[in-house]
Write a protein that holds these residues in place. Structure first.
Motif, PDB file in Angstrom:
ATOM      1  N   MET A  66       6.208 -10.293  15.941  1.00 35.02           N
ATOM      2  CA  MET A  66       6.777 -10.479  14.610  1.00 35.02           C
ATOM      3  C   MET A  66       7.341  -9.146  14.125  1.00 35.02           C
ATOM      4  SD  MET A  66       4.747 -11.903  11.325  1.00 35.02           S
ATOM      5  CE  MET A  66       5.472 -11.865   9.723  1.00 35.02           C
ATOM      6  N   PRO A  67       8.545  -9.129  13.615  1.00 35.54           N
ATOM      7  CA  PRO A  67       9.147  -7.877  13.126  1.00 35.54           C
ATOM      8  C   PRO A  67       8.584  -7.475  11.763  1.00 35.54           C
ATOM      9  CG  PRO A  67      10.656  -9.704  12.807  1.00 35.54           C
ATOM     10  CD  PRO A  67       9.465 -10.247  13.537  1.00 35.54           C
ATOM     11  N   PHE A  68       9.053  -6.338  11.272  1.00 30.34           N
ATOM     12  CA  PHE A  68       8.642  -5.869   9.952  1.00 30.34           C
ATOM     13  C   PHE A  68       9.069  -6.853   8.872  1.00 30.34           C
ATOM     14  CE2 PHE A  68       8.393  -1.719  12.058  1.00 30.34           C
ATOM     15  CZ  PHE A  68       7.248  -1.194  11.474  1.00 30.34           C
ATOM     16  N   VAL A  69       8.215  -6.996   7.859  1.00 32.67           N
ATOM     17  CA  VAL A  69       8.518  -7.802   6.677  1.00 32.67           C
ATOM     18  C   VAL A  69       8.001  -7.046   5.454  1.00 32.67           C
ATOM     19  CG1 VAL A  69       8.496 -10.060   7.827  1.00 32.67           C
ATOM     20  CG2 VAL A  69       6.390  -9.149   6.865  1.00 32.67           C
ATOM     21  N   ASN A  70       8.651  -7.270   4.329  1.00 38.18           N
ATOM     22  CA  ASN A  70       8.206  -6.688   3.061  1.00 38.18           C
ATOM     23  C   ASN A  70       7.151  -7.601   2.459  1.00 38.18           C
ATOM     24  OD1 ASN A  70       9.936  -4.390   2.956  1.00 38.18           O
ATOM     25  ND2 ASN A  70      11.641  -5.766   2.490  1.00 38.18           N
ATOM     26  N   GLU A  71       6.010  -7.025   2.079  1.00 38.52           N
ATOM     27  CA  GLU A  71       4.918  -7.802   1.515  1.00 38.52           C
ATOM     28  C   GLU A  71       4.193  -6.998   0.449  1.00 38.52           C
ATOM     29  OE1 GLU A  71       2.131  -8.814   4.589  1.00 38.52           O
ATOM     30  OE2 GLU A  71       3.387 -10.432   5.357  1.00 38.52           O
ATOM     31  N   TYR A  72       3.437  -7.730  -0.364  1.00 36.62           N
ATOM     32  CA  TYR A  72       2.462  -7.083  -1.230  1.00 36.62           C
ATOM     33  C   TYR A  72       1.201  -6.862  -0.401  1.00 36.62           C
ATOM     34  CZ  TYR A  72       5.527  -8.020  -5.111  1.00 36.62           C
ATOM     35  OH  TYR A  72       6.611  -8.040  -5.938  1.00 36.62           O
ATOM     36  N   VAL A  73       0.515  -5.786  -0.683  1.00 38.83           N
ATOM     37  CA  VAL A  73      -0.672  -5.403   0.071  1.00 38.83           C
ATOM     38  C   VAL A  73      -1.898  -6.087  -0.538  1.00 38.83           C
ATOM     39  CG1 VAL A  73      -2.066  -3.443   0.864  1.00 38.83           C
ATOM     40  CG2 VAL A  73       0.407  -3.156   0.501  1.00 38.83           C
ATOM     41  N   SER A  74      -2.732  -6.639   0.309  1.00 35.83           N
ATOM     42  CA  SER A  74      -3.977  -7.231  -0.184  1.00 35.83           C
ATOM     43  C   SER A  74      -4.866  -6.117  -0.736  1.00 35.83           C
ATOM     44  CB  SER A  74      -4.712  -7.961   0.939  1.00 35.83           C
ATOM     45  OG  SER A  74      -5.232  -7.032   1.878  1.00 35.83           O
ATOM     46  N   ASP A  75      -5.748  -6.487  -1.647  1.00 37.88           N
ATOM     47  CA  ASP A  75      -6.685  -5.510  -2.205  1.00 37.88           C
ATOM     48  C   ASP A  75      -7.540  -4.885  -1.103  1.00 37.88           C
ATOM     49  OD1 ASP A  75      -5.706  -6.011  -4.747  1.00 37.88           O
ATOM     50  OD2 ASP A  75      -7.292  -7.442  -5.237  1.00 37.88           O
ATOM     51  N   GLU A  76      -7.917  -5.693  -0.112  1.00 37.50           N
ATOM     52  CA  GLU A  76      -8.739  -5.193   0.992  1.00 37.50           C
ATOM     53  C   GLU A  76      -7.988  -4.137   1.800  1.00 37.50           C
ATOM     54  OE1 GLU A  76      -9.986  -8.943  -0.528  1.00 37.50           O
ATOM     55  OE2 GLU A  76      -8.117  -8.570   0.556  1.00 37.50           O
ATOM     56  N   ASP A  77      -6.723  -4.401   2.125  1.00 41.36           N
ATOM     57  CA  ASP A  77      -5.934  -3.421   2.887  1.00 41.36           C
ATOM     58  C   ASP A  77      -5.639  -2.173   2.065  1.00 41.36           C
ATOM     59  OD1 ASP A  77      -5.867  -4.741   5.312  1.00 41.36           O
ATOM     60  OD2 ASP A  77      -3.951  -5.730   4.914  1.00 41.36           O
ATOM     61  N   ALA A  78      -5.410  -2.344   0.773  1.00 45.16           N
ATOM     62  CA  ALA A  78      -5.169  -1.175  -0.087  1.00 45.16           C
ATOM     63  C   ALA A  78      -6.375  -0.245  -0.069  1.00 45.16           C
ATOM     64  CB  ALA A  78      -4.842  -1.620  -1.506  1.00 45.16           C
ATOM     65  N   LEU A  79      -7.580  -0.808  -0.091  1.00 44.92           N
ATOM     66  CA  LEU A  79      -8.796   0.004  -0.004  1.00 44.92           C
ATOM     67  C   LEU A  79      -8.989   0.573   1.393  1.00 44.92           C
ATOM     68  CD1 LEU A  79     -11.346  -2.132  -2.065  1.00 44.92           C
ATOM     69  CD2 LEU A  79     -10.502   0.156  -2.621  1.00 44.92           C
ATOM     70  N   LYS A  80      -8.795  -0.257   2.399  1.00 40.87           N
ATOM     71  CA  LYS A  80      -8.988   0.168   3.791  1.00 40.87           C
ATOM     72  C   LYS A  80      -8.135   1.382   4.131  1.00 40.87           C
ATOM     73  CE  LYS A  80      -8.428  -1.585   8.512  1.00 40.87           C
ATOM     74  NZ  LYS A  80      -8.078  -2.778   9.314  1.00 40.87           N
ATOM     75  N   TYR A  81      -6.874   1.375   3.693  1.00 45.20           N
ATOM     76  CA  TYR A  81      -5.948   2.456   4.035  1.00 45.20           C
ATOM     77  C   TYR A  81      -5.807   3.493   2.922  1.00 45.20           C
ATOM     78  CZ  TYR A  81      -4.824  -0.586   7.919  1.00 45.20           C
ATOM     79  OH  TYR A  81      -4.907  -1.368   9.048  1.00 45.20           O
ATOM     80  N   ASP A  82      -6.597   3.351   1.850  1.00 45.83           N
ATOM     81  CA  ASP A  82      -6.649   4.318   0.754  1.00 45.83           C
ATOM     82  C   ASP A  82      -5.256   4.564   0.149  1.00 45.83           C
ATOM     83  OD1 ASP A  82      -7.993   5.969  -0.988  1.00 45.83           O
ATOM     84  OD2 ASP A  82      -7.987   7.704   0.356  1.00 45.83           O
ATOM     85  N   LEU A  83      -4.540   3.470  -0.120  1.00 42.15           N
ATOM     86  CA  LEU A  83      -3.167   3.576  -0.606  1.00 42.15           C
ATOM     87  C   LEU A  83      -3.063   4.205  -1.991  1.00 42.15           C
ATOM     88  CD1 LEU A  83      -1.577   0.256   0.710  1.00 42.15           C
ATOM     89  CD2 LEU A  83      -1.687   2.512   1.810  1.00 42.15           C
ATOM     90  N   ASP A  84      -4.074   4.007  -2.831  1.00 46.24           N
ATOM     91  CA  ASP A  84      -4.048   4.652  -4.149  1.00 46.24           C
ATOM     92  C   ASP A  84      -3.929   6.165  -3.997  1.00 46.24           C
ATOM     93  OD1 ASP A  84      -4.301   2.229  -5.441  1.00 46.24           O
ATOM     94  OD2 ASP A  84      -6.384   2.545  -6.059  1.00 46.24           O
TER      95      ASP A  84
END
Length: 161
Positions: free
Chosen positions: A1-19
Motif C-alpha cells: 500500500m502506498p503513502f496516504v494522508n491520515e489523522y494519527v490515532s491517539d495510540e500512535d501519537a503517544l507511541k511515536y511521541d508526536l507532541d
C-alpha cells in the motif's frame, strides 16, 4: 500500500511521541504547545502521511524559527522540519520551499530544496533510497496533508535534490 494522508490515532501519537516532535521544531510552539495546540485544528488529532504496509510515516513538524529576522524578533523561517520514520528510526529532514510559476492546472506550484538530513543513511538504506522515500511521501502530503485535500489537488511539487 502506498503513502496516504491520515489523522494519527491517539495510540500512535503517544507511541511515536508526536507532541514532543512538533514542540521541538514548530515556531508557534512558543505560544501554544502540543497537545493544547491541537484544539486550533478542525480535527483535534495529529496528521501524517503513512505507508502502513512498510511501517513508514512522514510527519511535518512545521516551520523553524528565524532568530535573526529583520524585525529583531524571532519569526518563522522558510525552513520546515519533517520527520521520516523508516525501519524504526526517525530521520530529520530540514527543507526549504520556493514558489514556482503557477498555471491553470496547478495554482500551487513549488519545489523543495534539501537543507539537511540526519542521519544521512541507515544500515540497510542509502541516502538516495531515503530521499526517494521522502519524495514519495511528499508527493502525497503535498500542501498540507489530510488537513487540506482541496489545496493538495491543486498542488504540484518538484524537488531540487
Amino acid at each position: 500500500m502506498p503513502f496516504v494522508n491520515e489523522y494519527v490515532s491517539d495510540e500512535d501519537a503517544l507511541k511515536y511521541d508526536l507532541d514532543n516532535l512538533w514542540n521541538k521544531y514548530d515556531y508557534s510552539s512558543n505560544m501554544l504547545k502540543m497537545p493544547e495546540a491541537l484544539t486550533s485544528y478542525e480535527v483535534h488529532q495529529h496528521a501524517w502521511c503513512v505507508d502502513e504496509e512498510r511501517g513508514y510515516w512522514l510527519f511535518n513538524c512545521g516551520h523553524l524559527i528565524n532568530e535573526e529576522s529583520r524585525s529583531g524578533y524571532p519569526e518563522p523561517s522558510n525552513k520546515e522540519a519533517f520527520i521520516l520514520h523508516v525501519n524504526g528510526q526517525n530521520i530529520e529532514f530540514i527543507l526549504t520551499s520556493h514558489g514556482l510559476e503557477d498555471n491553470d492546472v496547478y495554482p500551487i506550484h513549488f519545489y523543495y530544496e534539501l537543507v539537511s538530513m540526519a542521519p544521512t543513511c541507515l544500515p540497510n538504506l542509502s541516502r538516495d533510497s531515503l530521499l526517494t522515500i521522502l519524495k514519495e511521501a511528499l508527493n502525497i502530503f503535498k500542501y498540507d496533508g489530510i488537513r487540506d485535500l482541496e489545496e493538495n489537488a491543486k498542488t504540484l511539487i518538484e524537488f531540487d535534490f
